[in-house]
Design a protein around this motif. Sequence first.
Motif, PDB file in Angstrom:
ATOM      1  N   ALA A 208       0.861  -1.187   0.000  1.00  0.00           N
ATOM      2  CA  ALA A 208       0.000   0.000   0.000  1.00  0.00           C
ATOM      3  C   ALA A 208       0.896   1.236   0.000  1.00  0.00           C
ATOM      4  N   GLY A 209       0.260   2.406   0.122  1.00  0.00           N
ATOM      5  CA  GLY A 209       1.005   3.666   0.214  1.00  0.00           C
ATOM      6  C   GLY A 209       1.868   3.892  -1.022  1.00  0.00           C
ATOM      7  N   ARG A 210       3.142   4.178  -0.788  1.00  0.00           N
ATOM      8  CA  ARG A 210       4.030   4.435  -1.923  1.00  0.00           C
ATOM      9  C   ARG A 210       4.656   3.165  -2.473  1.00  0.00           C
ATOM     10  N   SER A 211       4.309   2.036  -1.880  1.00  0.00           N
ATOM     11  CA  SER A 211       4.971   0.790  -2.268  1.00  0.00           C
ATOM     12  C   SER A 211       4.246   0.049  -3.383  1.00  0.00           C
ATOM     13  N   THR A 212       3.233   0.666  -3.964  1.00  0.00           N
ATOM     14  CA  THR A 212       2.537   0.031  -5.083  1.00  0.00           C
ATOM     15  C   THR A 212       2.954   0.658  -6.405  1.00  0.00           C
ATOM     16  N   ARG A 213       4.117   1.274  -6.387  1.00  0.00           N
ATOM     17  CA  ARG A 213       4.611   1.909  -7.618  1.00  0.00           C
ATOM     18  C   ARG A 213       6.121   2.105  -7.525  1.00  0.00           C
ATOM     19  N   GLY A 214       6.700   2.431  -8.664  1.00  0.00           N
ATOM     20  CA  GLY A 214       8.119   2.767  -8.718  1.00  0.00           C
ATOM     21  C   GLY A 214       8.999   1.621  -8.264  1.00  0.00           C
ATOM     22  N   PRO A 215      10.154   1.956  -7.706  1.00  0.00           N
ATOM     23  CA  PRO A 215      11.126   0.921  -7.308  1.00  0.00           C
ATOM     24  C   PRO A 215      10.553  -0.065  -6.292  1.00  0.00           C
ATOM     25  N   ALA A 216       9.692   0.401  -5.379  1.00  0.00           N
ATOM     26  CA  ALA A 216       9.158  -0.502  -4.354  1.00  0.00           C
ATOM     27  C   ALA A 216       8.421  -1.666  -5.008  1.00  0.00           C
ATOM     28  N   LEU A 217       7.632  -1.343  -6.011  1.00  0.00           N
ATOM     29  CA  LEU A 217       6.859  -2.367  -6.710  1.00  0.00           C
ATOM     30  C   LEU A 217       7.802  -3.357  -7.400  1.00  0.00           C
ATOM     31  N   GLU A 218       8.833  -2.811  -7.978  1.00  0.00           N
ATOM     32  CA  GLU A 218       9.850  -3.645  -8.650  1.00  0.00           C
ATOM     33  C   GLU A 218      10.499  -4.605  -7.638  1.00  0.00           C
ATOM     34  N   TRP A 219      10.870  -4.081  -6.471  1.00  0.00           N
ATOM     35  CA  TRP A 219      11.481  -4.957  -5.448  1.00  0.00           C
ATOM     36  C   TRP A 219      10.483  -6.034  -5.005  1.00  0.00           C
ATOM     37  N   ALA A 220       9.238  -5.650  -4.849  1.00  0.00           N
ATOM     38  CA  ALA A 220       8.227  -6.631  -4.429  1.00  0.00           C
ATOM     39  C   ALA A 220       8.124  -7.751  -5.455  1.00  0.00           C
TER      40      ALA A 220
END
Lengths: 517, 517
Positions: A208-220
Amino acid sequence: MNGAESLVQTLTDQGVDICFANPGTSEMHFLKALENPRMRSVLCLFEGVCTGAADGYYRMKGTPASTLLHLGPGLANGLANIHNAKRASSGMVNIVGDHSAAHLKYDPPLMSDIEGLARPLSHWVRRVESARAVAGDVTTAVSKASEHPGRIATLILPGDASWQETGIDGTPVAPPPAAAGTKVPDAARIEHIARVLRSGEPALIILAGRSTRGPALEWAGRIKAATGCRIATQFFTARIERGVGRVPLERIPYAVGPAIEYLKGFRHIITVETTEPIAFFSYPDKPSLLKSPGTAVHSLIETDEDGAAGLRMLVEALDATNVAAVLQSGSVTAVPSGALGPTSIAQALAAALPENAILVDESLTTGRETMGLTAGAAPHDLINNMGGSIGYGTPVATGAALACPDRRVFCMVGDGSAMYTIQSLWTHARESLNITTIIFANNSYAILKAEYANMGAGAPGARALAMIDIDRPRIDWLAMAKSMGVPAVAVDTAEAFHRAMANSVHEPGPCLIEVRL
Amino acid sequence: MNGAESLVQTLTDQGVDICFANPGTSEMHFLKALENPRMRSVLCLFEGVCTGAADGYYRMKGTPASTLLHLGPGLANGLANIHNAKRASSGMVNIVGDHSAAHLKYDPPLMSDIEGLARPLSHWVRRVESARAVAGDVTTAVSKASEHPGRIATLILPGDASWQETGIDGTPVAPPPAAAGTKVPDAARIEHIARVLRSGEPALIILAGRSTRGPALEWAGRIKAATGCRIATQFFTARIERGVGRVPLERIPYAVGPAIEYLKGFRHIITVETTEPIAFFSYPDKPSLLKSPGTAVHSLIETDEDGAAGLRMLVEALDATNVAAVLQSGSVTAVPSGALGPTSIAQALAAALPENAILVDESLTTGRETMGLTAGAAPHDLINNMGGSIGYGTPVATGAALACPDRRVFCMVGDGSAMYTIQSLWTHARESLNITTIIFANNSYAILKAEYANMGAGAPGARALAMIDIDRPRIDWLAMAKSMGVPAVAVDTAEAFHRAMANSVHEPGPCLIEVRL
């Protein structure tokens, strides 16, 4: 320089250079100060449009916008979308005009307890005590709004603080707020989660939050590829980058039964900037917590931490830096034809979405079960309602379009929802915003028909149905759009719906498509 | 019987038999309970329409209506018109649905501090603790709302209190609230005022609340005839009975300068259910108090006292029981022709007003200085905005029309104001209400142009004007009315305006007249 000028100058010095405004008498000096060319002022004909637009702006830009609201009632009209913004962790700076201090003791008609109205839905509330204090107060407000997660800052500006001279030569220039979200989870927590994932027990990471886009999403995506865990979002997420070439995320269902079913196979739920899944509403015979009794919940990233940094640490702990994420492949979506229904609507949408579109979803019943069918569309951002107060869609689209003038916004909204803040259309026309508003006209609060049964109330009788059906009179959406200067078309087949959306992309400015269901 | 059924039964037992509703999932059992044929439910597409309608209903009926609102944001959307109702001393019972108690601890998306949002604008707030408690809480709520002056009572109804069984066999029948307003001023105060009036020094009685109609107005007319004092209202009054054959009341001007000028000749100001005149807004170089320094202020009737009884006592103290009041004579208003302007608009209105009409005035700049020209029209009620939050007119007209189905409501509203709660039109059409909505389309927040200068901000520059003019795009009022099923006509001459109003009286149901200025 008076207080109002100091306010606008400080806002823009701090990087807040757009103001969604619905002014009144007590804000005339503020209006004069808006002559400052560094500030873009956007007039809205209802305050809920102002606050929803600030939410949409933040979701796409990541920095707060300001709103200008007229005393307590003006703030009150904006509160529902402030609630939604707060739940979306969108930062915003609300400037609420008030009478001058000396006038308040006479209890004039427009006086109310503005602090009292602001506090339940603001993280930070302050009343400016003097023109001299404006610059400092505004700096603090912007700083608060810019924290990670974003915060609702509400500053009350009495008339006298606005019109009096600051007595300061120029505004003290404070540095814009530092980039937020640098807090990272500690290594022990990362190690713990890595062990959980290495165990091979079924695990679901909820992002959620900022982790559903950008680098965070890639790491996930790499974590999923390396460990076999699954990755998903809650049913509603503030903003997701999705479509071809992005790491795909599953979506936990909305309805309690399907959500429980979805979650029951997982031994572990790992949360990133969110909490464990709960039911949206409470029902007489349904649980609030959706996980199975045997499921363990682990927090990987708290809401005030840096998701990308934390997920990267986890990738490293898993020795997965060289693992490639599986990316969403393009689904060659044929343009559907014939009857309009949730599936054909989603297929038409998937086929029509241009690259880099922003999809604001308030489709409720029409889109709820079928948004998965758009996962293979061209890359786009998907925005959901986080607070559940309806009437968020068209205002949020307003702010998103202003934040990203080069991108087309598709705003999908149910007819019932659209009516709460329909005044948005006027701002769409005034500012020539690239927004395609799609009204799903089923002439009903259709969601309530299902919820009536979910609540165990049985089938609605004639009087209850009269509170759910909005078909007498049917809203004429072409006339509604015309009234506020937005070109419109009505469609009743899937191919016509697709064509209307595709056409809208090539014509700058707003349009409205009535989808007759 | 479950809590929701107990709620509806208790409301109707207590005489509250209309509910302005905008329901959501948490209120499904309430919806089911609304099958009770004793309750009339009126669906509104925005909560500000619900609360404004309850205000209008109270103003004409004198008893509270109920509203049904969906959690904190639903209440928030209704607050601006609750503010106006509170300032008008209109009683209402707001029922705000909430999640069940057990669900709240999970902080679900729609959760907010409902008590916190309700308190600043309610006189009484309570959360129902159980289904069993519903009947008692509703009885208290209706009793509070029915006090004199009317009160805002807000009752929070959690889902579980709604759907659980009360465990009581039937609802305990409490007697409906006793008639309010029996408190009378003490004789010494009456004697003091009588002495003031007998002194022959210039005196102004300012009437408000329930004293601007019925027997109270008649007694005030006798006091004027007997003593030579003058009788007036504040600029805004909740409801005035006026027109041919009624005791005419002067009106204290709105603008600070003219108000000071008007008041400066009076040695005494005597207040009836109101306070001494104050400025509506605060301005840099203008006072808040409008009376002259040498003027003494005397309270004759407090807001919680019985104005008619007190004024009758004063008549008796003055030995004026046999004095006849001077009544308003009929001004034979010729139907104006030619250009539309404030004067010709008022003349056309005076000529067109049918006997017993209800005139809801939110005309702001268009009607402000010229409403005096309608004083000689057929007998009618005039309703003003007491709280100053705009967007009150069309909702209040909704409630007034439902309270008085045999009377035509003329709702005069500026175009800017109309947009805040434009969803009212849909309810006008749905309920076939006898409302003639008159939109003064000057494509501007015209009031702000004057206030900009009043504030000493000079002439607005281009950017400030862009926040005041609403002419890009021009709102197409015929399309707006059509979109919500209301027949409409546009006029641009005084004779056409008169004709359109006169026609509207003969056609049952709503219509809209766009007055192009």
